[in-house]
Motif scaffolding. Sequence first.
Motif, PDB file in Angstrom:
ATOM      1  N   PHE A  15      66.612  24.255   8.042  1.00 22.28           N
ATOM      2  CA  PHE A  15      65.691  24.350   9.166  1.00 22.28           C
ATOM      3  C   PHE A  15      64.568  23.340   9.104  1.00 22.28           C
ATOM      4  CE2 PHE A  15      67.718  28.368  10.077  1.00 22.28           C
ATOM      5  CZ  PHE A  15      67.651  28.399  11.448  1.00 22.28           C
ATOM      6  N   ARG A  16      64.169  22.957   7.875  1.00 19.95           N
ATOM      7  CA  ARG A  16      63.044  22.026   7.797  1.00 19.95           C
ATOM      8  C   ARG A  16      63.417  20.644   8.291  1.00 19.95           C
ATOM      9  NH1 ARG A  16      59.401  21.510   2.741  1.00 19.95           N
ATOM     10  NH2 ARG A  16      61.329  20.759   1.869  1.00 19.95           N
ATOM     11  N   ASN A  17      64.701  20.325   8.291  1.00 14.84           N
ATOM     12  CA  ASN A  17      65.106  18.962   8.606  1.00 14.84           C
ATOM     13  C   ASN A  17      65.727  18.818   9.991  1.00 14.84           C
ATOM     14  OD1 ASN A  17      64.236  17.752   6.194  1.00 14.84           O
ATOM     15  ND2 ASN A  17      65.978  18.634   5.128  1.00 14.84           N
ATOM     16  N   ILE A  18      65.533  19.814  10.830  1.00 14.75           N
ATOM     17  CA  ILE A  18      66.023  19.723  12.202  1.00 14.75           C
ATOM     18  C   ILE A  18      64.820  19.860  13.128  1.00 14.75           C
ATOM     19  CG2 ILE A  18      67.475  20.810  13.946  1.00 14.75           C
ATOM     20  CD1 ILE A  18      69.264  21.794  11.806  1.00 14.75           C
ATOM     21  N   PRO A  19      64.728  19.045  14.193  1.00  7.50           N
ATOM     22  CA  PRO A  19      63.582  19.184  15.092  1.00  7.50           C
ATOM     23  C   PRO A  19      63.551  20.568  15.730  1.00  7.50           C
ATOM     24  CG  PRO A  19      64.799  17.184  15.562  1.00  7.50           C
ATOM     25  CD  PRO A  19      65.611  17.954  14.586  1.00  7.50           C
TER      26      PRO A  19
ATOM     27  N   LEU B 216      62.689  21.315  18.630  1.00  3.78           N
ATOM     28  CA  LEU B 216      63.212  21.289  19.991  1.00  3.78           C
ATOM     29  C   LEU B 216      64.718  21.530  20.002  1.00  3.78           C
ATOM     30  CD1 LEU B 216      61.932  20.913  22.697  1.00  3.78           C
ATOM     31  CD2 LEU B 216      62.439  18.505  22.607  1.00  3.78           C
ATOM     32  N   VAL B 217      65.420  20.990  19.007  1.00  2.00           N
ATOM     33  CA  VAL B 217      66.863  21.210  18.922  1.00  2.00           C
ATOM     34  C   VAL B 217      67.149  22.704  18.700  1.00  2.00           C
ATOM     35  CG1 VAL B 217      68.933  20.738  17.583  1.00  2.00           C
ATOM     36  CG2 VAL B 217      67.370  18.898  18.092  1.00  2.00           C
TER      37      VAL B 217
ATOM     38  N   PHE C 182      66.587  24.617  21.965  1.00  2.00           N
ATOM     39  CA  PHE C 182      67.722  24.444  22.876  1.00  2.00           C
ATOM     40  C   PHE C 182      68.956  25.152  22.361  1.00  2.00           C
ATOM     41  CE2 PHE C 182      65.486  20.648  24.579  1.00  2.00           C
ATOM     42  CZ  PHE C 182      65.376  21.145  25.851  1.00  2.00           C
ATOM     43  N   PHE C 183      69.102  25.162  21.031  1.00  2.00           N
ATOM     44  CA  PHE C 183      70.246  25.850  20.440  1.00  2.00           C
ATOM     45  C   PHE C 183      70.245  27.318  20.858  1.00  2.00           C
ATOM     46  CE2 PHE C 183      72.003  28.425  17.027  1.00  2.00           C
ATOM     47  CZ  PHE C 183      73.266  27.896  16.942  1.00  2.00           C
TER      48      PHE C 183
ATOM     49  N   GLY D 157      72.719  27.465  23.739  1.00  2.00           N
ATOM     50  CA  GLY D 157      73.887  27.826  22.963  1.00  2.00           C
ATOM     51  C   GLY D 157      74.116  29.319  22.886  1.00  2.00           C
TER      52      GLY D 157
ATOM     53  N   TYR E 137      62.051  28.463  12.492  1.00  2.00           N
ATOM     54  CA  TYR E 137      61.647  27.131  12.045  1.00  2.00           C
ATOM     55  C   TYR E 137      60.441  27.232  11.121  1.00  2.00           C
ATOM     56  CZ  TYR E 137      59.907  22.325  12.581  1.00  2.00           C
ATOM     57  OH  TYR E 137      59.452  21.057  12.365  1.00  2.00           O
TER      58      TYR E 137
ATOM     59  N   SER F 151      53.916  24.966  22.582  1.00  2.00           N
ATOM     60  CA  SER F 151      53.840  24.148  23.793  1.00  2.00           C
ATOM     61  C   SER F 151      55.195  23.540  24.144  1.00  2.00           C
ATOM     62  CB  SER F 151      52.824  23.032  23.591  1.00  2.00           C
ATOM     63  OG  SER F 151      53.220  22.228  22.506  1.00  2.00           O
ATOM     64  N   LEU F 152      56.162  23.584  23.218  1.00  2.00           N
ATOM     65  CA  LEU F 152      57.496  23.079  23.543  1.00  2.00           C
ATOM     66  C   LEU F 152      58.169  23.965  24.580  1.00  2.00           C
ATOM     67  CD1 LEU F 152      58.898  21.829  20.173  1.00  2.00           C
ATOM     68  CD2 LEU F 152      57.634  20.675  21.924  1.00  2.00           C
TER      69      LEU F 152
ATOM     70  N   VAL G 202      57.542  24.140  27.432  1.00  2.00           N
ATOM     71  CA  VAL G 202      57.686  23.377  28.673  1.00  2.00           C
ATOM     72  C   VAL G 202      59.126  22.866  28.826  1.00  2.00           C
ATOM     73  CG1 VAL G 202      56.979  21.166  27.684  1.00  2.00           C
ATOM     74  CG2 VAL G 202      56.521  21.634  30.062  1.00  2.00           C
ATOM     75  N   ALA G 203      59.813  22.665  27.701  1.00  2.00           N
ATOM     76  CA  ALA G 203      61.165  22.106  27.765  1.00  2.00           C
ATOM     77  C   ALA G 203      62.179  23.094  28.308  1.00  2.00           C
ATOM     78  CB  ALA G 203      61.603  21.639  26.383  1.00  2.00           C
TER      79      ALA G 203
END
Lengths: 387, 397
Positions: B136-140, B142-143, B146-147, B151, B276, B339-340, B342-343
């Motif tokens: 988890f530390r190495n994935i943004p 935002l991904v 969305f996942f 998903g 995360y 604040s993400l 918004v995506a």
Amino acid sequence: MTSKNNDIAFVRSHMLAAEKPPRQEIGLAAWLSRNLFSGLFDTILTLVSLTLIVWTGAHLVNWLLVNAVWFGTDRTFCATVEQGGIQPNGWSGACWAFVGEKFSYFMVGAYPVHERWRPYLVFALFAATLAPLLMPRVPHKAANALLAFVIMPVISFFLLHGGVFGLMPVETSLWGGLLVTLIISYVGIVVSLPVGILLALGRRSQMAVIRTLCIAFIELIRGVPLITVLFLASYMLPLFLPPGTNIDKFLRAVIGVSMFASAYMAEVIRGGLQAIPKGQFEGADSLGLSYWQKMALIVMPQAIKLVIPGIVNTFIGMFKDTSLVSIISMYDLLGIVRASFADANWVSSVTPLTGLVFAGFVFWLFCFSMSRYSGFIERRLDTGHKR
Amino acid sequence: MAQDDAALSARQPARSVWYNDPYKRGIAFQAITAVVLVIAAVWMWQNTLENLKRANLTSGFGFLTSRAGFDIAQSLIEYSADASYLRALMVGLLNTLSVAAAGIITTTILGLLIGIARLSRNWLIRKLATVYVEGFRNIPLLVIIFFWYKGVLNALPNVRDSIVLPFSMVLNNRGFYFPAPVFGEGSGAILIALVAGIAGAVFYARWAKAKQMETGVRPPVFWVNIALVLLPPLLVFFAFGAPLTFDLPVAGKFNINGGSMIGPEFMSLYLALSFYTASYIAEIVRAGIVGVAKGQTEAAYALGLQPGRTMRLVVLPQALRIIIPPMTSQYLNLTKNSSLAVAIGYADLVAVGGTILNQTGRAIEVVAIWLAIYVSISLTTSLFMNWFNRKMALVER
């Protein structure tokens, strides 16, 4: 006389072969009982997690590999009969055909097809200049750094943007994919380290005006989310410039990310500066070094070495954060993957998940390598002077 | 000798050119910086005014009272498209705070568990926790958002094929529906009884501690306190004739009516933020526990404390001092990362502000509001955590 006690004492004249360790201390069984089944609670934990791993692992392998579609030309290969495809109803699996078809799009975005050798050449050039820089054994580090951080970016810019030497100009709005992610983070890294050092020095400066300015900048930027900084860069920057100036959208994002990263970098470096004993500063002063000589030759080398983990963490954070530019409608790797979900030729219920898994894996690969490399450098620089 | 002295004194006056004096040079440098800054600010200000005039925009915060005209799916306070921009921003702020609060609670529990798991004697548990953290530390973030959103939650069935869970809870791709409690008459009294019970429990715990210090015998605290907290509200509840009913979600043809609903946007943001941030908190917890000297644990064992008590009474209080400062910044990161939203279209402060920005074109005002609110959230949290930190640090000799 010497042989007087020979009959009552025994002195071994040769070594015995070492005895084997007790049965319950070695081998698989001992390892298992020590690490997995050392008690009732431990055993339950092991069994529960084992079940979990097998169950999830089986599903993952099934979804990612076994059920996955590897080849195909359109959405029908990745859709069930119900959804108008060829797969049996109830099927679910990764649609790697989608990733394969879009691969070069994910890498360089809408870059014109006939010009795509240019971004690929840039990738190759950067790999060729960065790899020797990262290998400690390769000599000529200073020249290599100059090449990687000054000369290469300039060459790459002209190569990518074109308009000179008969290269076709390519607008930055056509750049995309991994190319954009890498460019933004590369610029961010190259800019944020020196600017962060200057900000950290400014924050510890004796000069009140400089100090206040640096504190205000650092705290303001660190207090807000990156996305507001990006909004600030993309909406307010054009307002601040003389009317009619058209500042490139790509450049705005780069400015936003660099500002953000610099503020975080400054705090990391400040941590290192604070850990340097006062004697080092005084020693440099007593040698008659000027402020900049003192900082560049005595303090910074020690401070930077102390905070390498923090610096790399900031780099990793920034690399991940570049994915946010997709919110201000730029097409970085994540943005372009998301954009391709809408491609009518490929729209299906499994393409989003497949695309996200792919994007996540690419990001993970870069970040994980960075953190591994930082661990390697840390161990190498650890000269045992830690207290 | 004498010659040298003479030479030295002869050279003396020439020594101090003003720009070689660090103090004066500092002042000059600051003055130049200030002047350059003022000129730049004035230049930017004039450019801004000119740009605004060309775009026929006015400035000022007056627009906040005009009609918003857009809908917000999830809102904690009453809101309609006829409400003002100010009201919309309030909704956004409350949404930010609610997702942050929920996320902070979950991520703390999850992070604590994983951090302790990384130090487990059990090899499998240790490796699982490592895989979680490194993953988890190495994935943004935002991904991950969305996942969950694209998903997992999008894969849920539509309204007609909703998954029905026990207690009338319903799960489908519109969200998670659950019975909404409706409080009847006498609910206030229950609340009062609950508060009184908690107060009683706190006093009892203090008394028990004083007693233990005095006599060495610890009165039973845990079960008494549970009784003190639970019994009074229950008694009052039944005394008023159980004044609590539930508004159950009922599946209609195209929609689900009644009950409370948590939208998929909130769910995915909340889950992503928790998972995360937990990977970071796990590392902080691990570092904190490792940072407590081994002698402390050994001394506790030597005194005859059991592993559980050693952890709770000896190691954790000391580890907390190492843990709290970085934990604070993770809480702040989580709040800022919300604040993400918004995506995926969850109406948080940034999403609402962005909509207003697009409608009115007031970039400066909206960005200023964002900065003001986020910076004040940061400052408030820092102040509170600094206070907490000081309180924890006081335990020292």
